[in-house]
Design a protein around this motif. Structure first.
Motif, short mmCIF file in Angstrom:
data_model
loop_
_atom_site.label_atom_id
_atom_site.label_comp_id
_atom_site.label_asym_id
_atom_site.label_seq_id
_atom_site.Cartn_x
_atom_site.Cartn_y
_atom_site.Cartn_z
N SER A 221 39.26 34.45 38.76
CA SER A 221 38.46 35.24 37.83
C SER A 221 39.25 35.35 36.54
O SER A 221 40.37 34.82 36.44
CB SER A 221 38.15 36.64 38.40
OG SER A 221 39.36 37.33 38.69
N LYS A 223 41.22 37.41 33.50
CA LYS A 223 41.80 38.59 32.86
C LYS A 223 41.84 38.30 31.37
O LYS A 223 41.74 37.13 30.95
CB LYS A 223 43.19 38.90 33.41
CG LYS A 223 44.24 37.83 33.18
CD LYS A 223 45.58 38.27 33.78
CE LYS A 223 46.66 37.21 33.54
NZ LYS A 223 47.97 37.62 34.10
N HIS A 282 42.12 38.65 40.28
CA HIS A 282 42.28 39.71 39.29
C HIS A 282 41.16 40.75 39.43
O HIS A 282 39.99 40.40 39.61
CB HIS A 282 42.26 39.14 37.87
CG HIS A 282 42.32 40.17 36.80
ND1 HIS A 282 43.43 40.92 36.54
CD2 HIS A 282 41.36 40.60 35.92
CE1 HIS A 282 43.18 41.77 35.54
NE2 HIS A 282 41.93 41.59 35.16
N VAL A 283 41.53 42.02 39.31
CA VAL A 283 40.58 43.13 39.39
C VAL A 283 40.71 43.95 38.12
O VAL A 283 41.82 44.27 37.68
CB VAL A 283 40.84 44.01 40.63
CG1 VAL A 283 39.86 45.18 40.67
CG2 VAL A 283 40.76 43.20 41.90
N GLU A 317 37.22 42.74 29.78
CA GLU A 317 37.99 43.96 30.02
C GLU A 317 38.58 44.45 28.70
O GLU A 317 39.41 43.79 28.09
CB GLU A 317 39.10 43.67 31.02
CG GLU A 317 39.92 44.87 31.43
CD GLU A 317 40.97 44.52 32.47
OE1 GLU A 317 41.66 45.43 32.94
OE2 GLU A 317 41.10 43.32 32.80
#
Length: 338
Positions: A221, A223, A282-283, A317
């Motif tokens: 994913s 970031k 990634h979160v 983000e």
């Protein structure tokens, strides 16, 4: 022999421009601010758009001797019916630009330009009484007269909410970007709005990372890193730099490096260059705002055959000093095409 890659690039660069291509390149009517149709300060009038898209003299069959043609304001004199070769010559530059095998990298742009070429030629013939004026051509004529994108073009066009003059300027800028990419090589920063399907560009970035480090793509994913408004001079080691996004409902504060409330009356503000960095598992941090990116301000779409939305691209983000739910309630989002 078939034209090679360099021949196609030279045609796309307009190094051998035709009369219509030169009109698009040097026309000052397409510069300046974008305005709503009907405004007294509009910089693209109906007659100017028609003069660009329909360069053939108003080649209609006169309704009566001495009466003006049906394109009122475009040409005031009447002419005799045009020959078919005259229509063909005026549109020859559009398909010629993409008559090369290497153009498959931008198939949607090729389809759009060829659709414009064929429909414009057919409309000229229909206005001159040499072809049947179908419902599609009639809607196209009405759209040209009202400075609106014809429905027959909208079906194969990139997502947009612009009027015809601004849309044409946008389309030419996309061609120019692709030309620069082919001639000068990989750019440092990619303007995300130029892609017909930016989701595919995101997937390609993840695939490149997965092949480089031999990891499973379904574990990857993005970031994100904010790089400021000035692009770096060198390419990033991993990921891509993307620009051209506009925030709606908030603004980016470069001093605090976070999202803050926008100024009263300011609808859209530019978002700095964002570094999309592939990462495994990634979160998004709960203290950051997952800002959705949409192609247009409509903010809705349908799921395509690939399972991706036709409007939503990805969530970026962004750091914030307040509860992220504040921006959710405010409807803050990033847009690619205004």
């Amino acid at each position: 022999s078939a034209p090679n890659r360099r021949d196609w690039i030279e045609l796309l660069c307009s190094r051998n421009p035709g009369p219509v291509n030169a009109s698009f390149t040097h026309c000052s009517l397409l510069s300046g601010p974008h305005v709503m149709p009907g405004s007294g300060s509009a910089n693209v009038t109906t007659s100017s758009v028609l003069a660009l898209l329909l360069p053939v003299a108003a080649s209609t069959t006169p309704l009566a001797a001495g009466r003006p043609s049906m394109l009122v304001g475009f040409h005031t004199r009447t002419t005799s019916p045009c020959r078919g070769t005259e229509f063909q010559d005026q549109c020859v530059w559009l398909p010629r630009v993409y008559d090369a095998p290497s153009c498959d990298m931008q198939l949607p742009l090729k389809v759009l330009m060829m659709n414009m070429s064929s429909s414009l030629s057919l409309l000229r013939r229909a206005i001159g009484g040499l072809a049947i004026m179908s419902s599609d051509l009639d809607d196209m004529y009405v759209g040209l007269m009202n400075n609106q994108l014809p429905p027959i073009w909208e079906k194969v066009s990139f997502a947009t909410m612009k009027t015809l003059g601004s849309w044409m300027k946008d389309a030419l800028s996309r061609i120019e970007f692709m030309r620069t990419w082919l001639v000068n090589g990989l750019p440092v920063s990619f303007p995300l709005p130029v892609f017909f399907f930016p989701q595919g560009f995101m997937t390609g970035t993840l695939q490149t990372f997965a092949r480089k480090y031999m990891v499973a793509i379904d574990t990857l994913s993005f970031k994100f890193g904010i790089c400021g408004f000035d692009p770096p001079e060198t390419h990033p080691e991993d990921g891509v730099l993307c620009s051209g996004m506009m925030l709606e409902g908030a603004k980016w504060d470069p001093d605090q490096a976070m999202v803050v409330d926008s100024v009263l009356g300011e609808m859209y503000t530019p978002l700095p260059i964002v570094h999309f960095i592939p990462a495994v598992g990634h979160v998004i941090a709960p203290t950051s705002y997952a800002c959705p990116i949409y192609k247009t301000a409509v903010r809705k779409g349908v799921l395509s055959t690939t399972g991706m939305s036709t409007n939503f691209v990805v969530a970026v983000e962004l750091p914030t000093a307040v509860d992220p739910d504040t921006w959710v309630l405010a409807g803050v989002a990033a847009l690619l095409n205004l």
